[in-house]
Each structure stands twice: as structure tokens, then as C-alpha cells.
Design a protein around this motif. Structure first.
Motif, PDB file in Angstrom:
ATOM      1  N   ALA A 156       0.841  -1.203   0.000  1.00  0.00           N
ATOM      2  CA  ALA A 156       0.000   0.000   0.000  1.00  0.00           C
ATOM      3  C   ALA A 156       0.877   1.254   0.000  1.00  0.00           C
ATOM      4  N   THR A 157       0.489   2.240  -0.785  1.00  0.00           N
ATOM      5  CA  THR A 157       1.178   3.530  -0.811  1.00  0.00           C
ATOM      6  C   THR A 157       0.811   4.313   0.441  1.00  0.00           C
ATOM      7  N   ARG A 158       1.815   4.755   1.201  1.00  0.00           N
ATOM      8  CA  ARG A 158       1.583   5.382   2.498  1.00  0.00           C
ATOM      9  C   ARG A 158       1.719   6.897   2.385  1.00  0.00           C
ATOM     10  N   ILE A 159       0.660   7.602   2.759  1.00  0.00           N
ATOM     11  CA  ILE A 159       0.585   9.056   2.604  1.00  0.00           C
ATOM     12  C   ILE A 159       0.441   9.710   3.975  1.00  0.00           C
ATOM     13  N   LEU A 160       1.427  10.506   4.361  1.00  0.00           N
ATOM     14  CA  LEU A 160       1.400  11.226   5.628  1.00  0.00           C
ATOM     15  C   LEU A 160       0.807  12.615   5.402  1.00  0.00           C
ATOM     16  N   CYS A 161      -0.302  12.912   6.089  1.00  0.00           N
ATOM     17  CA  CYS A 161      -0.940  14.225   6.015  1.00  0.00           C
ATOM     18  C   CYS A 161      -0.589  14.987   7.283  1.00  0.00           C
ATOM     19  N   PHE A 162       0.351  15.920   7.177  1.00  0.00           N
ATOM     20  CA  PHE A 162       0.888  16.628   8.336  1.00  0.00           C
ATOM     21  C   PHE A 162       0.404  18.069   8.301  1.00  0.00           C
ATOM     22  N   GLY A 163      -0.430  18.422   9.287  1.00  0.00           N
ATOM     23  CA  GLY A 163      -0.985  19.761   9.259  1.00  0.00           C
ATOM     24  C   GLY A 163      -1.534  20.204  10.603  1.00  0.00           C
ATOM     25  N   ASP A 164      -2.440  21.169  10.537  1.00  0.00           N
ATOM     26  CA  ASP A 164      -3.016  21.749  11.755  1.00  0.00           C
ATOM     27  C   ASP A 164      -4.481  21.343  11.890  1.00  0.00           C
ATOM     28  N   SER A 165      -5.306  22.233  12.419  1.00  0.00           N
ATOM     29  CA  SER A 165      -6.704  21.890  12.676  1.00  0.00           C
ATOM     30  C   SER A 165      -7.506  21.638  11.407  1.00  0.00           C
ATOM     31  N   ASN A 166      -7.103  22.207  10.285  1.00  0.00           N
ATOM     32  CA  ASN A 166      -7.816  21.940   9.041  1.00  0.00           C
ATOM     33  C   ASN A 166      -7.468  20.580   8.457  1.00  0.00           C
ATOM     34  N   THR A 167      -6.417  19.956   8.956  1.00  0.00           N
ATOM     35  CA  THR A 167      -6.129  18.563   8.633  1.00  0.00           C
ATOM     36  C   THR A 167      -6.772  17.653   9.669  1.00  0.00           C
ATOM     37  N   TRP A 168      -6.785  18.096  10.916  1.00  0.00           N
ATOM     38  CA  TRP A 168      -7.444  17.351  11.991  1.00  0.00           C
ATOM     39  C   TRP A 168      -8.939  17.242  11.756  1.00  0.00           C
ATOM     40  N   GLY A 169      -9.526  18.292  11.157  1.00  0.00           N
ATOM     41  CA  GLY A 169     -10.953  18.283  10.869  1.00  0.00           C
ATOM     42  C   GLY A 169     -11.782  19.099  11.823  1.00  0.00           C
ATOM     43  N   LYS A 190     -11.724   7.435  -1.304  1.00  0.00           N
ATOM     44  CA  LYS A 190     -11.615   7.534  -2.757  1.00  0.00           C
ATOM     45  C   LYS A 190     -10.448   6.707  -3.298  1.00  0.00           C
ATOM     46  N   LEU A 191      -9.334   6.692  -2.572  1.00  0.00           N
ATOM     47  CA  LEU A 191      -8.145   5.981  -3.041  1.00  0.00           C
ATOM     48  C   LEU A 191      -8.254   4.474  -2.855  1.00  0.00           C
ATOM     49  N   GLY A 192      -8.952   4.053  -1.811  1.00  0.00           N
ATOM     50  CA  GLY A 192      -9.131   2.624  -1.578  1.00  0.00           C
ATOM     51  C   GLY A 192      -7.977   1.967  -0.860  1.00  0.00           C
ATOM     52  N   ASN A 193      -8.027   0.647  -0.811  1.00  0.00           N
ATOM     53  CA  ASN A 193      -7.093  -0.123   0.014  1.00  0.00           C
ATOM     54  C   ASN A 193      -5.677  -0.197  -0.514  1.00  0.00           C
ATOM     55  N   ASP A 194      -5.444   0.295  -1.720  1.00  0.00           N
ATOM     56  CA  ASP A 194      -4.071   0.320  -2.228  1.00  0.00           C
ATOM     57  C   ASP A 194      -3.277   1.490  -1.646  1.00  0.00           C
ATOM     58  N   PHE A 195      -3.951   2.312  -0.841  1.00  0.00           N
ATOM     59  CA  PHE A 195      -3.323   3.464  -0.213  1.00  0.00           C
ATOM     60  C   PHE A 195      -3.647   3.473   1.277  1.00  0.00           C
ATOM     61  N   PRO A 239       8.377   3.472   6.549  1.00  0.00           N
ATOM     62  CA  PRO A 239       8.606   4.289   5.354  1.00  0.00           C
ATOM     63  C   PRO A 239       7.344   5.019   4.899  1.00  0.00           C
ATOM     64  N   ILE A 240       7.554   6.185   4.303  1.00  0.00           N
ATOM     65  CA  ILE A 240       6.469   7.025   3.803  1.00  0.00           C
ATOM     66  C   ILE A 240       6.709   7.271   2.313  1.00  0.00           C
ATOM     67  N   ASP A 241       5.655   7.160   1.515  1.00  0.00           N
ATOM     68  CA  ASP A 241       5.781   7.373   0.070  1.00  0.00           C
ATOM     69  C   ASP A 241       5.490   8.814  -0.334  1.00  0.00           C
ATOM     70  N   LEU A 242       4.562   9.458   0.390  1.00  0.00           N
ATOM     71  CA  LEU A 242       4.148  10.805   0.034  1.00  0.00           C
ATOM     72  C   LEU A 242       3.818  11.586   1.303  1.00  0.00           C
ATOM     73  N   LEU A 296      -4.798  14.652  -8.158  1.00  0.00           N
ATOM     74  CA  LEU A 296      -3.361  14.900  -8.213  1.00  0.00           C
ATOM     75  C   LEU A 296      -2.554  13.628  -8.016  1.00  0.00           C
ATOM     76  N   ILE A 297      -2.950  12.837  -7.043  1.00  0.00           N
ATOM     77  CA  ILE A 297      -2.219  11.610  -6.729  1.00  0.00           C
ATOM     78  C   ILE A 297      -2.269  10.621  -7.881  1.00  0.00           C
ATOM     79  N   LEU A 298      -3.420  10.495  -8.500  1.00  0.00           N
ATOM     80  CA  LEU A 298      -3.555   9.533  -9.586  1.00  0.00           C
ATOM     81  C   LEU A 298      -2.997  10.051 -10.909  1.00  0.00           C
TER      82      LEU A 298
END
Length: 215
Positions: A7-20, A42-47, A84-87, A209-211
Motif C-alpha cells: 500500500a502507498t503510504r501518505i502522511l498528512c501533516f498539518g493543523d486543525s484543518n487537517t485534523w478536521g 476515494k483511493l481505496g485499500n491500495d493506499f 517508510p512514507i511514500d508521500l 493529483l495523486i492519480l
């Protein structure tokens, strides 16, 4: 956790707008509303989306009113934790604009650069492959909303300059760049957090963008 080994591993590093953060509430959008979870769906289990959003997080400054909000000091152990992180999707800067920090747009951008240098240093020490990085400039701050100027006086103008400055830093370090202020608008409830429809816009944009860019 995604147990698929490739699976492609995507780290989303941010503040409250990433926290939700739900505007003017102190509460969090549930799974299925915040953009990170929508992107995972949207990306599914491959991510695998790794949520690392934190309320009040700044780029590289200690906040005497909030412990542990310095993005830079947490970033390195975060990279080690999830390696490891891919993105990496890096979206910070809003909290740096608080009046009490007295930061210029240029200094805020330097904070983002310090985070990118932290990734570079970590990768060199680990002798591993550099992850792809998307640098995201934050949404605008709407000072016309009641109460915003109490903490964010001057941030409206500062936020208008961050897109062009972040773009220069992104190019310098060979990163993708997104000016999120061209995609979403701050909530009229508090002036800097996002409504559900904007979380959906962000998820849709990153998905494409990712795809399309094969990130």
C-alpha cells in the motif's frame, strides 16, 4: 492501519484543518466528512492515509499557550514513527499568522522550509528513498468575521502572500505545490476553518493529483 504490504503510504501533516476542526465549535468532523478520510475512501485499500493533524500547530515555533504545537520538533519523530512514507502532504502556516507571534509571510515560509530540510536530513541519515512531497499553502484568513482580529489581526493580508512564497520554496526542493486558497474559502462562522464542502473539494483535488501525477 492498512495491512497490505504494498500500500502507498501518505502522511498528512498539518493543523486543525487537517485534523478536521468544525468551525466555531471545538469539535471534530467525523470520518466521512474530513478530507483525510474522504481521500482514503476515494483511493481505496491500495493506499494508506496517515492522519497527523493537530489543532494550533505552527511550522517551527514554540507556543507558550499550547504545549507541543511546534511542528518542527514533532516532525522528525513523526517521520521515524511512520517510516517508510511514500508521500507527504504538508499543510501548515495558519497558526503562524497569529498576531502574538509577529511573523512575516517570509518568516512563515522559512518555517515550511525548515520542515522540508528536516525530511531531507532524516532521509540522508536513514539512507533511504526520498518521499514525494506536496507543499500546501493555507486557506485565507477572513478578518471580517467577528472575533478573528482578536487573535489574527493582520493575518488577512499575510495569508494573501503565502501562496507565491510557498511556491518558490516548493520549486526549490522539487516538491509539488498547491495554493489551497484558490480552491476553498474560510468559514463565515470563524474565519479560518473549513466547511464540509471544502473538505470534499480538497479530497477530490488530492485524489486527482495523486492519480494523474502518479504521486
Amino acid at each position: 492501519m492498512n495491512i497490505l504490504p504494498n500500500a502507498t503510504r501518505i502522511l498528512c501533516f498539518g493543523d486543525s484543518n487537517t485534523w478536521g476542526y468544525i468551525p466555531a465549535s471545538g469539535k471534530r468532523y467525523p470520518v466521512g466528512v474530513r478530507w483525510t478520510s474522504l481521500l482514503q475512501e476515494k483511493l481505496g485499500n491500495d493506499f494508506e492515509i496517515i492522519e497527523e493533524g493537530l489543532n494550533s500547530r505552527a511550522t517551527d515555533i514554540d507556543d507558550p499557550k499550547h504545549i507541543g504545537k511546534n511542528g518542527l520538533t514533532y516532525f522528525r519523530p513523526c517521520l521515524e514513527t511512520h517510516h517508510p512514507i511514500d508521500l507527504i502532504i504538508l499543510m501548515l502556516g495558519t497558526n503562524d499568522m497569529k498576531e502574538r507571534f509577529n511573523r512575516t509571510p517570509e518568516r512563515i515560509t522559512k518555517g515550511v522550509e525548515n520542515l522540508l530540510l528536516s525530511v531531507k536530513e532524516f532521509i540522508e541519515e536513514e539512507e533511504t528513498i526520498m518521499p514525494k512531497i506536496v507543499v500546501v499553502s493555507p486557506p485565507l484568513v477572513d478578518e471580517e468575521v467577528e472575533g478573528v482580529k482578536e487573535k489574527y489581526l493582520g493575518a488577512g493580508e499575510k495569508s494573501k502572500h503565502l501562496g507565491s512564497l510557498y511556491e518558490v520554496i516548493a520549486k526549490k526542493y522539487n516538491c509539488e505545490f498547491i495554493d489551497i486558497a484558490k480552491l476553498v474559502s474560510p468559514s463565515k462562522k470563524d474565519g479560518y476553518h473549513l466547511e464540509p464542502e471544502d473538505h470534499k473539494k480538497i479530497a477530490d483535488y488530492f485524489y486527482g493529483l495523486i492519480l494523474e501525477a502518479e504521486l
